[in-house]
Design an enzyme around this catalytic site. Structure first.
Site, PDB file in Angstrom:
ATOM      1  N   HIS A  45      31.350 -44.248  21.768  1.00 35.10           N
ATOM      2  CA  HIS A  45      30.349 -45.059  22.342  1.00 35.10           C
ATOM      3  C   HIS A  45      30.841 -46.422  22.852  1.00 35.10           C
ATOM      4  O   HIS A  45      31.596 -47.194  22.003  1.00 35.10           O
ATOM      5  CB  HIS A  45      29.129 -45.157  21.417  1.00 35.10           C
ATOM      6  CG  HIS A  45      28.027 -46.054  22.310  1.00 35.10           C
ATOM      7  ND1 HIS A  45      27.299 -45.355  23.243  1.00 35.10           N
ATOM      8  CD2 HIS A  45      27.650 -47.174  21.986  1.00 35.10           C
ATOM      9  CE1 HIS A  45      26.354 -46.219  23.643  1.00 35.10           C
ATOM     10  NE2 HIS A  45      26.517 -47.439  22.898  1.00 35.10           N
ATOM     11  N   GLY A 104      36.679 -37.569  32.606  1.00 39.74           N
ATOM     12  CA  GLY A 104      37.558 -37.050  31.409  1.00 39.74           C
ATOM     13  C   GLY A 104      38.656 -37.999  31.313  1.00 39.74           C
ATOM     14  O   GLY A 104      39.916 -37.443  30.917  1.00 39.74           O
ATOM     15  N   SER A 105      38.697 -39.199  31.120  1.00 45.12           N
ATOM     16  CA  SER A 105      39.869 -39.988  31.040  1.00 45.12           C
ATOM     17  C   SER A 105      40.198 -40.036  29.532  1.00 45.12           C
ATOM     18  O   SER A 105      41.284 -39.990  29.201  1.00 45.12           O
ATOM     19  CB  SER A 105      39.554 -41.467  31.559  1.00 45.12           C
ATOM     20  OG  SER A 105      38.726 -42.351  30.681  1.00 45.12           O
ATOM     21  N   ASN A 106      39.122 -39.865  28.782  1.00 44.69           N
ATOM     22  CA  ASN A 106      39.370 -39.895  27.420  1.00 44.69           C
ATOM     23  C   ASN A 106      40.129 -38.725  27.033  1.00 44.69           C
ATOM     24  O   ASN A 106      40.993 -38.491  26.178  1.00 44.69           O
ATOM     25  CB  ASN A 106      38.025 -39.855  26.555  1.00 44.69           C
ATOM     26  CG  ASN A 106      37.757 -41.343  26.174  1.00 44.69           C
ATOM     27  OD1 ASN A 106      38.570 -42.014  25.115  1.00 44.69           O
ATOM     28  ND2 ASN A 106      36.693 -41.980  26.935  1.00 44.69           N
ATOM     29  N   ASN A 132      31.986 -38.635  18.383  1.00 44.24           N
ATOM     30  CA  ASN A 132      31.306 -39.236  19.655  1.00 44.24           C
ATOM     31  C   ASN A 132      32.175 -40.642  19.585  1.00 44.24           C
ATOM     32  O   ASN A 132      32.468 -41.291  18.789  1.00 44.24           O
ATOM     33  CB  ASN A 132      30.011 -39.391  19.550  1.00 44.24           C
ATOM     34  CG  ASN A 132      29.568 -39.974  21.115  1.00 44.24           C
ATOM     35  OD1 ASN A 132      29.886 -39.589  22.082  1.00 44.24           O
ATOM     36  ND2 ASN A 132      28.527 -40.807  21.104  1.00 44.24           N
ATOM     37  N   MET A 144      26.755 -36.129  28.518  1.00 40.59           N
ATOM     38  CA  MET A 144      25.770 -37.091  28.730  1.00 40.59           C
ATOM     39  C   MET A 144      24.418 -36.276  28.339  1.00 40.59           C
ATOM     40  O   MET A 144      23.495 -36.350  29.065  1.00 40.59           O
ATOM     41  CB  MET A 144      25.561 -37.326  30.231  1.00 40.59           C
ATOM     42  CG  MET A 144      26.855 -38.251  30.537  1.00 40.59           C
ATOM     43  SD  MET A 144      26.947 -39.662  29.926  1.00 40.59           S
ATOM     44  CE  MET A 144      25.620 -40.881  30.258  1.00 40.59           C
ATOM     45  N   ARG A 145      24.686 -35.497  27.302  1.00 37.48           N
ATOM     46  CA  ARG A 145      23.358 -34.777  26.565  1.00 37.48           C
ATOM     47  C   ARG A 145      23.147 -35.079  25.262  1.00 37.48           C
ATOM     48  O   ARG A 145      24.236 -35.044  24.468  1.00 37.48           O
ATOM     49  CB  ARG A 145      23.421 -33.482  27.045  1.00 37.48           C
ATOM     50  CG  ARG A 145      23.379 -32.934  28.460  1.00 37.48           C
ATOM     51  CD  ARG A 145      23.339 -31.677  28.782  1.00 37.48           C
ATOM     52  NE  ARG A 145      22.920 -31.381  30.186  1.00 37.48           N
ATOM     53  CZ  ARG A 145      21.944 -31.534  30.694  1.00 37.48           C
ATOM     54  NH1 ARG A 145      20.868 -31.446  30.279  1.00 37.48           N
ATOM     55  NH2 ARG A 145      21.915 -31.119  32.189  1.00 37.48           N
TER      56      ARG A 145
HETATM   57  C1  GRF Z   1      33.325 -43.643  27.921  1.00 36.70           C
HETATM   58  O1  GRF Z   1      33.196 -44.860  28.172  1.00 36.70           O
HETATM   59  C2  GRF Z   1      32.720 -43.234  26.403  1.00 36.70           C
HETATM   60  O2  GRF Z   1      32.585 -44.156  25.624  1.00 36.70           O
HETATM   61  C3  GRF Z   1      31.116 -42.931  27.137  1.00 36.70           C
HETATM   62  O3  GRF Z   1      31.503 -42.202  28.230  1.00 36.70           O
HETATM   63  C4  GRF Z   1      32.594 -42.447  28.923  1.00 36.70           C
HETATM   64  C5  GRF Z   1      33.529 -41.645  29.218  1.00 36.70           C
HETATM   65  O4  GRF Z   1      34.657 -41.985  30.105  1.00 36.70           O
HETATM   66  N1  GRF Z   1      30.639 -41.987  25.987  1.00 36.70           N
HETATM   67  P1  GRF Z   1      35.661 -40.658  30.592  1.00 36.70           P
HETATM   68  O5  GRF Z   1      34.837 -39.550  31.129  1.00 36.70           O
HETATM   69  O6  GRF Z   1      36.267 -40.068  29.102  1.00 36.70           O
HETATM   70  O7  GRF Z   1      36.737 -41.311  31.254  1.00 36.70           O
END
Ligand code: GRF
Length: 204
Positions: A111, A14-16, A109, A92-93
């Protein structure tokens, strides 16, 4: 303009999500996170959401007979929390056409490669195995393919001679954090316009 309600779907650390939340608090993004949903009960993203007082919900695939029922349960949570924009942040789905149809043009999304190169899992490993000299990240709207939807924003990151997947990931995630908030901010300001495969950014 009222705050856009975001629904975040994430499977992991969940860093994003954390950065999006920080950028909402700092006023960079005019939005509110209505709900965070994970398919993993122990995902750190759920802890982050709970600690911030955001509804954190786990919807596990194994509790549903079919993928459509699983996705319907996720959709019901999103609708209950009046979510306008669905933000995939390491979810991841692969979502089906059924789910995408429910939130058409309203699912984003991120990527960690420059699409259409290196879609799917293990993007950094793919980049290094191919010998590419440039990678980066892509924010896109979600369609029925895997990482194929209309591209909103991209930013390049150089691949270095001694890179490992972890080192490359470390540099790319910093760019991801900045870019995702920018794209979400633009959506919230109604400055993204999807025209076929092209996403136009309306000048502010
Ligand atoms: C990120 O690298 C994103 O690009 C990919 O999954 C990762 C998620 O990282 N789809 P986080 O859980 O937000 O740290």
């Amino acid at each position: 303009m009222s705050e856009t309600v975001l629904g975040i779907l994430a499977s992991g650390r969940g860093s994003n999500m954390q950065v999006i939340l920080n950028n909402i608090h700092s006023g960079q993004i005019h939005a509110k996170i209505g709900v965070v949903i994970s398919d993993h009960p122990t995902a750190k993203v759920l802890e982050i959401a709970s600690a911030a007082g955001i509804p954190a919900v786990c919807v596990e695939r194994k509790n549903f007979a079919t993928k459509q029922e699983f996705e319907a349960a996720i959709a019901a949570e999103l609708v209950n929390h009046e979510v306008k924009l669905v933000v995939l942040a390491g979810f991841m789905r692969i979502l089906s056409g059924y789910f995408i149809g429910l939130f058409s043009g309203r699912i984003m999304n991120i990527h960690p490669s420059l699409l259409p190169a290196f879609p799917g899992l293990h993007a950094h490993e793919q980049v290094l195995a191919y010998g590419a000299k440039v990678s980066g990240c892509t924010i896109h709207f979600v369609d029925e393919g895997v990482d194929t939807g209309p591209i909103i924003m991209q930013q390049a990151v150089a691949v270095l001679a001694d890179d490992t997947a972890d080192r490359l990931a470390e540099r790319i995630i910093k760019v991801e954090h900045a870019l995702y908030s920018k794209a979400i901010g633009l959506y919230c300001e109604q400055r993204l316009c999807i025209e076929g495969r092209n996403v136009k950014i309306i000048e502010g």
